[in-house]
Design an enzyme around this catalytic site. Structure first.
Site, PDB file in Angstrom:
ATOM      1  N   ASP A   2      -0.304  -4.098  11.750  1.00  0.00           N
ATOM      2  CA  ASP A   2      -1.654  -4.950  11.201  1.00  0.00           C
ATOM      3  C   ASP A   2      -2.808  -3.830  12.758  1.00  0.00           C
ATOM      4  O   ASP A   2      -2.369  -3.484  13.135  1.00  0.00           O
ATOM      5  CB  ASP A   2      -2.028  -6.198  11.462  1.00  0.00           C
ATOM      6  CG  ASP A   2      -2.955  -6.587  11.060  1.00  0.00           C
ATOM      7  OD1 ASP A   2      -3.076  -6.444   9.442  1.00  0.00           O
ATOM      8  OD2 ASP A   2      -4.163  -7.314  12.294  1.00  0.00           O
ATOM      9  N   GLY A  32      -8.566   4.142   4.233  1.00  0.00           N
ATOM     10  CA  GLY A  32      -9.189   3.504   4.365  1.00  0.00           C
ATOM     11  C   GLY A  32     -10.371   4.392   4.967  1.00  0.00           C
ATOM     12  O   GLY A  32     -11.476   4.813   4.900  1.00  0.00           O
ATOM     13  N   ASN A  85       1.294  -0.911  -0.124  1.00  0.00           N
ATOM     14  CA  ASN A  85       0.292  -0.191   0.444  1.00  0.00           C
ATOM     15  C   ASN A  85       0.968   1.572  -0.064  1.00  0.00           C
ATOM     16  O   ASN A  85       1.667   1.325   0.552  1.00  0.00           O
ATOM     17  CB  ASN A  85      -1.269  -0.119   1.258  1.00  0.00           C
ATOM     18  CG  ASN A  85      -1.955   1.613   1.160  1.00  0.00           C
ATOM     19  OD1 ASN A  85      -1.667   2.181   0.914  1.00  0.00           O
ATOM     20  ND2 ASN A  85      -3.006   0.190   1.273  1.00  0.00           N
TER      21      ASN A  85
END
Length: 204
Positions: A76, A160, A14
């Site tokens: 994460d 996001g 990303n």
């Protein structure tokens, strides 16, 4: 003749995240060339089979370190909504069914929360950041950014769920902040700044 700095691999493809992590880690003056996993296209993506952010971060860091023979850092992260019992959580990137479809994830979450009043829209971003060395040495730390969820997206920055989380004490969403403002308070910024002492200790 200037020597090439050693590489530290960021276990993500990303580009938004690569840029964000470069900014955070570069501010610490670490003497490494920070490259994304896309520099190693033959290395397969890791299945996130852990049940916590920390487990998934370690899985990704260890896999990349083992495959490349170089130290790797991974994270994460996700959005945890109080009224949903902490969901989407580790499923944040694939909440709508397809990994990384930000718009679909946002739309689904907002639809699920459509009838939830402002006083019950508390949420936080959580991030676990991990460092793994090829010999199996590891370190993992966590960061959190608490806020409330807007009823509609606002702002064009970040990625996001940034357009709907308004941090506590702020009038803007994460997506309305500059990159520097967001990095100063973000869950990812907190986690990776907390990881820097371990990077120094383990890598010298």
């Amino acid at each position: 003749m200037t020597s090439t700095p050693p590489r530290l691999i960021l276990a993500t493809r990303n580009q938004g995240k690569v840029s964000e992590l470069r900014a955070i880690l570069s501010d610490a003056g670490l003497p490494y060339e920070l490259v994304g996993a896309d520099a190693y296209p033959d290395v397969p993506d890791v299945k996130e089979t852990g049940v916590t952010f920390a487990e998934n971060a370690l899985l990704k860091a260890h896999a990349l370190a083992l495959a490349t023979g170089l130290p790797a850092i991974a994270d994460d992260s996700g959005l945890c909504v109080d009224v949903l019992g902490g969901a989407p959580g580790i499923f944040s990137a694939r909440w709508a069914g397809r990994h990384g479809d930000d718009k679909a994830n946002l739309d689904l979450l907002l639809a699920q929360l459509a009838d939830i009043a402002d006083g019950h829209r508390a949420a936080h971003f959580a991030c676990a950041a991990a460092l793994a060395l090829p010999d199996g040495t590891e370190a993992v730390v966590e960061g959190r950014l608490t806020g409330t969820l807007r009823h509609a997206p606002a702002g064009s920055g970040g990625f996001g769920y940034d357009p709907i989380l308004q941090p506590l004490g702020e009038t803007r969403t994460c997506a309305e902040m500059t990159a520097a403002e967001k990095n100063a308070i973000s869950h990812r910024g907190q986690a990776f700044r907390a990881l820097i002492p371990a990077i120094r200790d383990l890598l010298g």
